[in-house]
Design a protein around this motif. Structure first.
Motif, PDB file in Angstrom:
ATOM      1  N   SER A 164       0.820  -1.215   0.000  1.00  0.00           N
ATOM      2  CA  SER A 164       0.000   0.000   0.000  1.00  0.00           C
ATOM      3  C   SER A 164       0.854   1.265   0.000  1.00  0.00           C
ATOM      4  N   ILE A 165       2.155   1.132   0.186  1.00  0.00           N
ATOM      5  CA  ILE A 165       3.046   2.297   0.121  1.00  0.00           C
ATOM      6  C   ILE A 165       2.930   2.981  -1.248  1.00  0.00           C
ATOM      7  N   PHE A 166       2.629   2.227  -2.293  1.00  0.00           N
ATOM      8  CA  PHE A 166       2.508   2.826  -3.616  1.00  0.00           C
ATOM      9  C   PHE A 166       1.280   3.739  -3.707  1.00  0.00           C
ATOM     10  N   THR A 167       0.246   3.388  -2.960  1.00  0.00           N
ATOM     11  CA  THR A 167      -0.922   4.268  -2.878  1.00  0.00           C
ATOM     12  C   THR A 167      -0.554   5.553  -2.160  1.00  0.00           C
ATOM     13  N   ALA A 168       0.213   5.428  -1.082  1.00  0.00           N
ATOM     14  CA  ALA A 168       0.637   6.607  -0.328  1.00  0.00           C
ATOM     15  C   ALA A 168       1.514   7.524  -1.171  1.00  0.00           C
ATOM     16  N   ILE A 169       2.378   6.940  -1.992  1.00  0.00           N
ATOM     17  CA  ILE A 169       3.210   7.756  -2.889  1.00  0.00           C
ATOM     18  C   ILE A 169       2.321   8.531  -3.854  1.00  0.00           C
ATOM     19  N   GLY A 170       1.350   7.863  -4.442  1.00  0.00           N
ATOM     20  CA  GLY A 170       0.457   8.531  -5.380  1.00  0.00           C
ATOM     21  C   GLY A 170      -0.311   9.671  -4.750  1.00  0.00           C
ATOM     22  N   GLN A 171      -0.641   9.551  -3.467  1.00  0.00           N
ATOM     23  CA  GLN A 171      -1.385  10.603  -2.772  1.00  0.00           C
ATOM     24  C   GLN A 171      -0.567  11.880  -2.611  1.00  0.00           C
ATOM     25  N   GLN A 172       0.744  11.782  -2.744  1.00  0.00           N
ATOM     26  CA  GLN A 172       1.592  12.979  -2.688  1.00  0.00           C
ATOM     27  C   GLN A 172       1.623  13.727  -4.021  1.00  0.00           C
ATOM     28  N   LYS A 173       1.032  13.137  -5.060  1.00  0.00           N
ATOM     29  CA  LYS A 173       0.909  13.751  -6.383  1.00  0.00           C
ATOM     30  C   LYS A 173       2.254  14.230  -6.947  1.00  0.00           C
ATOM     31  N   PRO A 174       3.233  13.339  -7.012  1.00  0.00           N
ATOM     32  CA  PRO A 174       4.501  13.736  -7.637  1.00  0.00           C
ATOM     33  C   PRO A 174       4.356  13.878  -9.141  1.00  0.00           C
ATOM     34  N   ASP A 175       5.188  14.708  -9.730  1.00  0.00           N
ATOM     35  CA  ASP A 175       5.246  14.796 -11.187  1.00  0.00           C
ATOM     36  C   ASP A 175       5.932  13.565 -11.774  1.00  0.00           C
ATOM     37  N   PHE A 176       6.949  13.076 -11.082  1.00  0.00           N
ATOM     38  CA  PHE A 176       7.600  11.852 -11.525  1.00  0.00           C
ATOM     39  C   PHE A 176       8.224  11.151 -10.335  1.00  0.00           C
ATOM     40  N   MET A 177       8.562   9.882 -10.552  1.00  0.00           N
ATOM     41  CA  MET A 177       9.217   9.083  -9.517  1.00  0.00           C
ATOM     42  C   MET A 177      10.556   8.600 -10.035  1.00  0.00           C
TER      43      MET A 177
END
Length: 457
Positions: A164-177
């Motif tokens: 679920s960490i990937f969901t948390a990353i998406g919630q930060q709305k980065p432009d890129f990873m």
């Protein structure tokens, strides 16, 4: 978990010239079981964006895209056939984009729309030079992604978790990873065959929680030992050509290697986002065995090191961010830190000082803990190394007694986590805001580094 496919990888994926095609009216949609992973958004430039997808078997893949909010005009990428030779992956080039625009897109498989339950979007980079200040942006970063598969895992407690960490990353709305290595963990059954390597990359990419992040955030990557080969593997790994093929099939960086004259550069590359240039280093392709224990041993290798110093010296970017799998500035001579390769590390640091290159910051992974390391340099600005690890692998606790005398107090994290960097402010007053979050998305610490702090008088 989606159905896993064991496939083979033969050769590198050529660039495909896109075509503008009329919209296909479809009364039906592609079968639900045809998609293995993705779609994923790869590199972004002003006039083109690369996308990626993997199917479960032979299929024709295509992307239809349009400027956000303006669906009346649409374009299509060229249709690409997915085959076993390419692990059923396809790279789809959108080259009808204009600078600084946001686009919505849809996936077509075998000429039919494939429904996706989460937003699909990408952006082109802005043409800001000579016109305005560069826009603020955010990148996410992390390393060490272990995805459990009990039949091939070591016995005992599961090593991976908290996807679920990937969901948390998406919630930060980065432009890129930016993926900092060990993005998948090759096992004993995988290392020595195309079939095994392809299976492992396929298995890691298919995590359900990962798919929304792939679909609307741009992705760039480097590797470290586990997605290159066995643990602590070096330049002697006999099958590194196979893992290089797999890396290039499963990621969509804009460039690889040290140029046509020296293809041996592995995954080395560079890209720019607004006024920040990123340098993606390969810490495995040229690396001498760790057991050499000599001051002369190669880590990056002289050809790659020279390329890096040339590129840093010529770069006009406000910040020059160097991404490498292992820690660069931690002085503790433990595990695979650069400090074990004393002579080459000293050569790099001396060259940065002699050339007085401004704005350099290192990013690293590998260590299964997160920390910020600071190296004071008399007469020069301090260097920082932001280590971000692990994402879904188990965390390590040994750093509490490690002699990292440069660790910035309050930045050591001994749990699964991810980080972000915000680049903010007008061009002459740019700053980096570094943050680290727990797997659940709780902020653990924050530090700010200004461009002025990364310049020597």
């Amino acid at each position: 978990m989606k159905k896993l496919v064991v496939s083979v990888v033969l050769g590198l994926l050529p660039l495909v010239a896109p075509a503008q095609l009329p919209k296909v009216a479809a009364a039906t949609v592609a079968p639900a079981g045809l998609l293995q992973a993705g779609p994923m958004v790869g590199y972004s430039e002003m006039r083109e964006v690369m996308l990626w997808v993997q199917t479960t078997g032979p299929a024709t893949a295509q992307i239809e895209y349009w400027e956000a909010g303006q669906p009346a005009t649409k374009w299509r990428t060229a249709a690409v056939r997915t085959t076993p030779a390419r692990a059923y992956t396809a790279h789809l080039l959108a080259n009808q984009v204009q600078p600084g625009r946001r686009y919505t897109y849809a996936l077509y498989l075998n000429g039919k729309p494939f429904p996706v339950a989460y937003p699909l979007a990408f952006q082109s980079q802005a043409l800001w030079q000579w016109r305005t200040d560069p826009a603020d942006f955010r990148l996410a970063l992390g390393s060490c992604v272990y995805v459990n598969e009990p039949v091939y895992d070591r016995p005992g407690r599961a090593y991976g978790g908290e996807y679920s960490i990937f969901t948390a990353i998406g919630q930060q709305k980065p432009d890129f990873m930016l993926w900092l290595g060990d993005n998948t963990y090759l096992r004993e059954a995988d290392w020595n065959t195309r079939t095994g390597i392809s299976h492992r990359y396929t298995h890691s990419r298919a995590v359900p929680e990962l798919q929304p992040l792939l679909g609307s955030v741009h992705h760039y990557a480097i590797w470290d030992d586990h997605d290159y080969g066995p643990n602590d593997s070096d330049r002697s790994f006999a099958y590194k050509d196979l893992t290089l093929e797999a890396f290039r099939l499963f990621w969509a960086n804009p460039n690889y290697g040290l140029g046509a004259a020296d293809r041996r550069g592995g995954i080395t590359g560079t890209f720019q986002w607004n006024d920040v240039q990123f340098f993606l280093l390969d810490d495995r392709w040229f690396r001498a065995p760790n057991k050499y224990k000599t001051a002369e041993a190669d880590y990056l290798g002289q050809s790659q090191l020279q390329w890096l110093l040339d590129a840093l010296t010529s770069s006009q970017a406000t910040f020059k961010i160097v991404a490498v799998g292992g820690q660069v500035l931690n002085p503790a001579r433990v595990f695979e830190n650069y400090s074990n390769y004393e002579q080459e590390r000293a050569q790099l640091l001396q060259a940065l000082s002699d050339r007085n290159v401004p704005g350099v910051l290192f990013l690293s992974g590998d260590r299964h803990h997160t920390e910020l390391t600071k190296l004071e340099r008399p007469g020069r600005y301090p260097l920082y190394d932001f280590t971000a690890s692990p994402l879904t692998s188990s965390a390590a606790t040994g750093a509490t007694t490690e002699a990292n005398t440069g660790r910035v107090p309050g930045t050591l994290v001994l749990e699964r986590n991810f980080s972000t960097i915000d680049v903010q402010g007008p061009l002459k007053e740019r700053r980096l805001v570094l943050r680290t979050f727990s797997a659940a998305g709780k902020q653990l610490w924050e530090r700010t580094i200004t461009a002025a702090e990364l310049r020597s008088e």
